[in-house]
Design a protein around this motif. Sequence first.
Motif, PDB file in Angstrom:
ATOM      1  N   LEU A 103     -50.113  -7.284  42.675  1.00  9.66           N
ATOM      2  CA  LEU A 103     -49.235  -7.262  43.848  1.00  9.66           C
ATOM      3  C   LEU A 103     -49.990  -6.779  45.081  1.00  9.66           C
ATOM      4  N   SER A 104     -50.862  -5.795  44.903  1.00 11.31           N
ATOM      5  CA  SER A 104     -51.611  -5.254  46.045  1.00 11.31           C
ATOM      6  C   SER A 104     -52.538  -6.308  46.644  1.00 11.31           C
ATOM      7  N   ILE A 105     -53.152  -7.135  45.805  1.00  9.96           N
ATOM      8  CA  ILE A 105     -54.026  -8.191  46.312  1.00  9.96           C
ATOM      9  C   ILE A 105     -53.211  -9.241  47.064  1.00  9.96           C
ATOM     10  N   VAL A 106     -52.036  -9.575  46.543  1.00  7.89           N
ATOM     11  CA  VAL A 106     -51.164 -10.528  47.244  1.00  7.89           C
ATOM     12  C   VAL A 106     -50.786  -9.978  48.616  1.00  7.89           C
ATOM     13  N   LEU A 107     -50.451  -8.684  48.668  1.00  5.71           N
ATOM     14  CA  LEU A 107     -50.104  -8.060  49.954  1.00  5.71           C
ATOM     15  C   LEU A 107     -51.283  -8.114  50.917  1.00  5.71           C
ATOM     16  N   ALA A 108     -52.488  -7.899  50.412  1.00  2.56           N
ATOM     17  CA  ALA A 108     -53.673  -7.936  51.270  1.00  2.56           C
ATOM     18  C   ALA A 108     -53.902  -9.330  51.835  1.00  2.56           C
ATOM     19  N   ILE A 109     -53.712 -10.356  51.005  1.00  5.40           N
ATOM     20  CA  ILE A 109     -53.889 -11.735  51.476  1.00  5.40           C
ATOM     21  C   ILE A 109     -52.856 -12.064  52.551  1.00  5.40           C
ATOM     22  N   VAL A 110     -51.600 -11.671  52.304  1.00  5.69           N
ATOM     23  CA  VAL A 110     -50.545 -11.907  53.302  1.00  5.69           C
ATOM     24  C   VAL A 110     -50.876 -11.165  54.594  1.00  5.69           C
ATOM     25  N   ALA A 111     -51.414  -9.931  54.457  1.00  5.93           N
ATOM     26  CA  ALA A 111     -51.767  -9.141  55.639  1.00  5.93           C
ATOM     27  C   ALA A 111     -52.822  -9.845  56.481  1.00  5.93           C
ATOM     28  N   VAL A 112     -53.836 -10.414  55.837  1.00  3.49           N
ATOM     29  CA  VAL A 112     -54.882 -11.121  56.577  1.00  3.49           C
ATOM     30  C   VAL A 112     -54.291 -12.330  57.304  1.00  3.49           C
ATOM     31  N   VAL A 113     -53.361 -13.039  56.656  1.00  2.00           N
ATOM     32  CA  VAL A 113     -52.706 -14.175  57.302  1.00  2.00           C
ATOM     33  C   VAL A 113     -51.922 -13.717  58.534  1.00  2.00           C
ATOM     34  N   GLY A 173     -54.867 -14.446  66.807  1.00  2.00           N
ATOM     35  CA  GLY A 173     -55.147 -15.804  67.238  1.00  2.00           C
ATOM     36  C   GLY A 173     -56.453 -16.321  66.663  1.00  2.00           C
ATOM     37  N   ARG A 174     -56.977 -15.608  65.704  1.00  2.00           N
ATOM     38  CA  ARG A 174     -58.246 -15.956  65.036  1.00  2.00           C
ATOM     39  C   ARG A 174     -58.313 -15.143  63.761  1.00  2.00           C
ATOM     40  N   LEU A 175     -59.228 -15.525  62.870  1.00  2.00           N
ATOM     41  CA  LEU A 175     -59.483 -14.705  61.694  1.00  2.00           C
ATOM     42  C   LEU A 175     -60.070 -13.371  62.151  1.00  2.00           C
ATOM     43  N   TRP A 227     -56.287   3.199  68.677  1.00  2.00           N
ATOM     44  CA  TRP A 227     -54.923   3.090  69.207  1.00  2.00           C
ATOM     45  C   TRP A 227     -54.645   4.132  70.287  1.00  2.00           C
ATOM     46  N   LEU A 228     -54.903   5.406  69.990  1.00  2.00           N
ATOM     47  CA  LEU A 228     -54.492   6.488  70.878  1.00  2.00           C
ATOM     48  C   LEU A 228     -55.547   6.863  71.916  1.00  2.00           C
ATOM     49  N   ALA A 229     -56.821   6.840  71.517  1.00  2.00           N
ATOM     50  CA  ALA A 229     -57.865   7.278  72.439  1.00  2.00           C
ATOM     51  C   ALA A 229     -58.372   6.143  73.337  1.00  2.00           C
ATOM     52  N   PHE A 230     -58.482   4.939  72.770  1.00  2.00           N
ATOM     53  CA  PHE A 230     -59.074   3.847  73.538  1.00  2.00           C
ATOM     54  C   PHE A 230     -58.064   2.748  73.866  1.00  2.00           C
ATOM     55  N   HIS A 231     -56.798   2.946  73.479  1.00  2.00           N
ATOM     56  CA  HIS A 231     -55.680   2.104  73.924  1.00  2.00           C
ATOM     57  C   HIS A 231     -55.894   0.624  73.645  1.00  2.00           C
ATOM     58  N   GLU A 232     -56.401   0.321  72.455  1.00  2.00           N
ATOM     59  CA  GLU A 232     -56.513  -1.079  72.065  1.00  2.00           C
ATOM     60  C   GLU A 232     -55.122  -1.641  71.762  1.00  2.00           C
ATOM     61  N   ASP A 233     -54.958  -2.935  71.945  1.00  2.00           N
ATOM     62  CA  ASP A 233     -53.653  -3.574  71.742  1.00  2.00           C
ATOM     63  C   ASP A 233     -53.195  -3.433  70.296  1.00  2.00           C
ATOM     64  N   LEU A 234     -51.924  -3.095  70.129  1.00  2.00           N
ATOM     65  CA  LEU A 234     -51.338  -2.994  68.794  1.00  2.00           C
ATOM     66  C   LEU A 234     -49.908  -3.527  68.842  1.00  2.00           C
ATOM     67  N   PRO A 235     -49.755  -4.847  69.002  1.00  2.00           N
ATOM     68  CA  PRO A 235     -48.424  -5.445  69.065  1.00  2.00           C
ATOM     69  C   PRO A 235     -47.705  -5.331  67.721  1.00  2.00           C
ATOM     70  N   PRO A 236     -46.385  -5.544  67.717  1.00  2.00           N
ATOM     71  CA  PRO A 236     -45.596  -5.378  66.483  1.00  2.00           C
ATOM     72  C   PRO A 236     -46.097  -6.203  65.300  1.00  2.00           C
ATOM     73  N   ASN A 237     -46.494  -7.456  65.527  1.00  2.00           N
ATOM     74  CA  ASN A 237     -46.942  -8.268  64.392  1.00  2.00           C
ATOM     75  C   ASN A 237     -48.245  -7.729  63.804  1.00  2.00           C
ATOM     76  N   ARG A 238     -49.081  -7.073  64.615  1.00  2.00           N
ATOM     77  CA  ARG A 238     -50.309  -6.466  64.097  1.00  2.00           C
ATOM     78  C   ARG A 238     -49.972  -5.217  63.281  1.00  2.00           C
ATOM     79  N   VAL A 239     -48.961  -4.485  63.720  1.00  2.00           N
ATOM     80  CA  VAL A 239     -48.505  -3.314  62.960  1.00  2.00           C
ATOM     81  C   VAL A 239     -47.999  -3.752  61.595  1.00  2.00           C
ATOM     82  N   ILE A 240     -47.287  -4.881  61.553  1.00  2.00           N
ATOM     83  CA  ILE A 240     -46.792  -5.403  60.271  1.00  2.00           C
ATOM     84  C   ILE A 240     -47.961  -5.715  59.348  1.00  2.00           C
ATOM     85  N   GLY A 241     -49.001  -6.332  59.894  1.00  2.00           N
ATOM     86  CA  GLY A 241     -50.176  -6.639  59.082  1.00  2.00           C
ATOM     87  C   GLY A 241     -50.815  -5.394  58.503  1.00  2.00           C
TER      88      GLY A 241
END
Length: 301
Positions: A130-140, A147-149, A257-271
């Motif tokens: 199950l953990s491997i399946v979750l990892a594959i879904v996360a990469v997708v 917008g890229r791999l 995220w906190l120090a250098f303020h890189e983008d972290l939109p909701p769909n990335r948080v889900i991943g």
Amino acid sequence: MDAKQNRGLEAALLAYTLWGLLTLYWRHLRGLDAIELVGWRIASASVLMAVVVTVLRRWGPIVEALRDRGVASRILLASLLLTVNWATYVWAVVNDHIIETALGYFLAPLGTMALGVFVFGEQLTRVKQLSIVLAIVAVVVLTVSYGRLPWVAVLLAFSWVLYGWTKRRVPLEAIESLTSELLVLIIPAIGLVAIGWFRDEGIPATATAGEWAFLLGTGVITAVPLLLFAYAAQRVPFTLLGPTNYLVPIINFLLGWLAFHEDLPPNRVIGFALVWAALVLVTFDALRQRPEISESTRVRV
């Protein structure tokens, strides 16, 4: 735990914390060429580790290993994989992809399991499947988000997984193993450093006094966490040592995220949440079964 294990755990926590905070160190060098930085890191670390091995009088196993053609070929492969990992990491840090480096090191333990399944035909429990399946879904999900791999994360994860697997086939202790890998790379590293002296945009022409200080310290910041980890690995059970390596990507994630303020939109948080869920499942499954955590799941920058 007894006093010996306590000291080992303290050393491990310090090593992983230092590895995580190396992101801040490399950020001070973000104005310099990333490939040249890797050359400087290898060259300075080689000198330092050569001194350490000389003081400890442990050149014998290294010389013997390099004389064995089979072992030497595995050391060469480990050296190349380490170079790919370091170059990707340094490039990512100085080019504002810190969160993606965190993802790479979160994926590394899951990549180790995938290697076992798809390459060596190992059987996994339902939880690990199950953990491997979750990892594959996360990469997708993250591929859609970026917008890229997320190639930085994938390259970091799999270069580290293959590096760990290769190191397991080298009959040397941690200090001798790293020293032999650096010695194999010393000539190309010196070449990179030398080329920089002839470039108008090379490090010698562009580095400030402060950057030179950080540059000359790259050998120390490479070796010290390794020595701390080597000390810890002899004293702490791997079932306790393994989960602590998540400190590194956690620190990198928070810094990005906190120090250098890189983008972290909701769909990335889900991943990321899917990756974290996979890691929680793997950790609890490992603790429940009490196996030794593979050396290749440890994190090293």
